[in-house]
Design an enzyme around this catalytic site. Sequence first.
Site, PDB file in Angstrom:
ATOM      1  N   LYS A 261       2.146   2.105  -5.058  1.00 26.81           N
ATOM      2  CA  LYS A 261       2.853   1.603  -6.246  1.00 26.81           C
ATOM      3  C   LYS A 261       2.006   1.752  -7.506  1.00 26.81           C
ATOM      4  CE  LYS A 261       3.316  -2.412  -4.386  1.00 26.81           C
ATOM      5  NZ  LYS A 261       2.817  -2.111  -3.043  1.00 26.81           N
TER       6      LYS A 261
ATOM      7  N   VAL B 112       2.288  14.289  -4.153  1.00 30.19           N
ATOM      8  CA  VAL B 112       1.659  15.263  -3.247  1.00 30.19           C
ATOM      9  C   VAL B 112       0.131  15.199  -3.335  1.00 30.19           C
ATOM     10  CG1 VAL B 112       3.631  16.844  -3.159  1.00 30.19           C
ATOM     11  CG2 VAL B 112       1.966  17.079  -5.016  1.00 30.19           C
TER      12      VAL B 112
ATOM     13  N   GLN C 174       2.180  -5.992  -3.010  1.00 30.25           N
ATOM     14  CA  GLN C 174       2.552  -6.037  -1.578  1.00 30.25           C
ATOM     15  C   GLN C 174       3.830  -5.230  -1.326  1.00 30.25           C
ATOM     16  OE1 GLN C 174       1.782  -9.482  -3.009  1.00 30.25           O
ATOM     17  NE2 GLN C 174      -0.288  -8.810  -2.674  1.00 30.25           N
TER      18      GLN C 174
ATOM     19  N   ASP D  54       0.812  -1.221   0.000  1.00 32.67           N
ATOM     20  CA  ASP D  54       0.000   0.000   0.000  1.00 32.67           C
ATOM     21  C   ASP D  54       0.845   1.270   0.000  1.00 32.67           C
ATOM     22  OD1 ASP D  54      -2.263  -1.706   0.287  1.00 32.67           O
ATOM     23  OD2 ASP D  54      -1.857  -1.781   2.443  1.00 32.67           O
TER      24      ASP D  54
ATOM     25  N   THR E 233      -7.627  -1.701   0.077  1.00 29.96           N
ATOM     26  CA  THR E 233      -8.369  -1.716  -1.188  1.00 29.96           C
ATOM     27  C   THR E 233      -9.077  -3.059  -1.375  1.00 29.96           C
ATOM     28  OG1 THR E 233      -6.589  -0.369  -2.078  1.00 29.96           O
ATOM     29  CG2 THR E 233      -8.134  -1.226  -3.663  1.00 29.96           C
TER      30      THR E 233
ATOM     31  N   GLY F  56      -4.320  -4.683  -4.616  1.00 29.29           N
ATOM     32  CA  GLY F  56      -5.419  -3.886  -5.156  1.00 29.29           C
ATOM     33  C   GLY F  56      -4.989  -2.457  -5.339  1.00 29.29           C
ATOM     34  N   HIS F  57      -5.408  -1.868  -6.453  1.00 29.64           N
ATOM     35  CA  HIS F  57      -5.235  -0.427  -6.542  1.00 29.64           C
ATOM     36  C   HIS F  57      -6.443   0.185  -7.221  1.00 29.64           C
ATOM     37  CE1 HIS F  57      -2.526  -2.289  -9.585  1.00 29.64           C
ATOM     38  NE2 HIS F  57      -3.395  -1.692 -10.363  1.00 29.64           N
TER      39      HIS F  57
HETATM   40  P1  IMP Z   1      -2.324 -12.862   2.159  1.00 26.61           P
HETATM   41  O1  IMP Z   1      -1.408 -12.356   1.097  1.00 26.61           O
HETATM   42  O2  IMP Z   1      -3.774 -12.674   1.843  1.00 26.61           O
HETATM   43  O3  IMP Z   1      -2.011 -14.281   2.535  1.00 26.61           O
HETATM   44  O4  IMP Z   1      -2.068 -11.990   3.489  1.00 26.61           O
HETATM   45  C1  IMP Z   1      -0.849 -12.059   4.223  1.00 26.61           C
HETATM   46  C2  IMP Z   1      -0.483 -10.694   4.810  1.00 26.61           C
HETATM   47  O5  IMP Z   1      -0.159  -9.812   3.754  1.00 26.61           O
HETATM   48  C3  IMP Z   1      -1.630 -10.017   5.574  1.00 26.61           C
HETATM   49  O6  IMP Z   1      -1.064  -9.252   6.622  1.00 26.61           O
HETATM   50  C4  IMP Z   1      -2.244  -9.102   4.551  1.00 26.61           C
HETATM   51  O7  IMP Z   1      -2.906  -8.007   5.127  1.00 26.61           O
HETATM   52  C5  IMP Z   1      -0.995  -8.647   3.812  1.00 26.61           C
HETATM   53  N1  IMP Z   1      -1.249  -8.257   2.413  1.00 26.61           N
HETATM   54  C6  IMP Z   1      -1.471  -9.050   1.348  1.00 26.61           C
HETATM   55  N2  IMP Z   1      -1.619  -8.332   0.235  1.00 26.61           N
HETATM   56  C7  IMP Z   1      -1.473  -7.048   0.583  1.00 26.61           C
HETATM   57  C8  IMP Z   1      -1.491  -5.818  -0.155  1.00 26.61           C
HETATM   58  O8  IMP Z   1      -1.659  -5.764  -1.381  1.00 26.61           O
HETATM   59  N3  IMP Z   1      -1.304  -4.682   0.582  1.00 26.61           N
HETATM   60  C9  IMP Z   1      -1.067  -4.705   1.914  1.00 26.61           C
HETATM   61  N4  IMP Z   1      -1.038  -5.827   2.639  1.00 26.61           N
HETATM   62  C10 IMP Z   1      -1.241  -6.995   1.980  1.00 26.61           C
END
Ligand code: IMP
Length: 425
Positions: free
Chosen positions: A16, A415, A224, A13, A303, A40-41
């Site tokens: 990106k 910004v 991620q 988050d 998201t 997600g974006h």
């Molecule tokens: P999983 O990828 O659903 O197995 O989640 C594992 C960990 O990664 C958890 O803490 C989720 O909240 C975090 N996570 C997975 N994808 C994202 C992302 O796109 N953004 C932020 N955190 C993520």
Amino acid sequence: MPATILVGLQWGDEGKGRVADWLASSSEIVARYAGGDNAGHTVYVAGKMFKLHMIPSGILHDRVTCVLGGGMVVNPVNLVREIDGLAAAGVEINPARLAISTKAHIITPAHIALDRANELARGKAAIGTTLRGIGPAYLDKTGRQGIRAETMRDPEGFGDALIAQIERANAKLTAQGLDTLDAQRETLPYIDAARRLAPFLQDTARLVNRRLDEGARVLCEGAQGTMLDIDHGDYPFVTSSNPTAGGALIGLGFGARHVDRVVGVAKAFSTRVGAGPFPTELDDEIGARLRGTGEHFWDEFGTTTGRPRRTGWLDLVILRYACMINGVTEIVLTKLDVLSGLETLRIGTRYRIGTEWTVYPTEIQDTIEPDYVDLPGWTGEIGGIRRWADLPGNARRYVDFIQEALSIPIATVSVGPERHQLVHR
Ligand code: IMP
């Protein structure tokens, strides 16, 4: 022309998506290399808001071909939904614009049910996954019993493989006292999706290598963030793939000699969604202010899951580590505008572990005590500023402090959430 790898330097988050949107304008291929629809974006097309989870936002640039690489796990039903949503907004997706690797693995209803079951079984130690089936899908992949995307070329065989997998999952769900899945019924929408997606399947490693050899610029879009990497993040509170730069080479299948640029994206403060250590976390009204109220799409709510994100000060220990792991060549610092109006800004510079101070953690634990430097804040709206020299002096000093501490250029700051709200140095 070579490849650029775009990676998140914190817990995901970082913004990106908008940086990818900017870099996509000078790329011919934009490729996701790991993860699935846990990412997600939010993007705007023709004034309409969209949440994309698998298809890179590069799809909004006409010249760009998007690739879903072999390192990904793909939910076919959700992917068809994304394709249809884009088509409804006038973005036509055809196999010249989107290529799905035959080697990507399929997320099935079994994986989604098991993700939930595993989280329930963990109780208080739950990871806080996105419940998209990511971990179980990668577990089947490494256990050599996964279903590869190429299976979708034979929808009936694909259906049989799904049913067998759901029946295996049902045995586990029964043992845990949970409801089982109706294998026949769950499989039908997946067979429909397989028919729709089969024309998009390709050997994407060949595609990417051919285009690199022809001189195309390839943007590898990480999902991620570094601290969620299965190998380099704070295990076990991680995702099940390699979002770090090395993951791009594996997930897309090209050699290191092609990479000339690794862009690291860091938010000007820290956020985390899900469980796990967060040394600079704020549980006070400053933390709430950084999070926002949730009424804007750029507020700090997931998201994919809508969960409020945990918030805290910027952490240089983590950034230093992430720059090392990824070999970052330049940094984009996002959301600088969110800090406007705070009187004092704190930056975590090192951790105390026991009686020792360290600037590089070997492992991040809940008990870590960070040491901070305090910098003066700035006031006023900076969203309209486009030139570095026009930023308030204290905003420039904040960015310069980070740049000096990391010894890596911060070439760009954002910004505001709109496409053009970038300040390039
Ligand atoms: P999983 O990828 O659903 O197995 O989640 C594992 C960990 O990664 C958890 O803490 C989720 O909240 C975090 N996570 C997975 N994808 C994202 C992302 O796109 N953004 C932020 N955190 C993520």
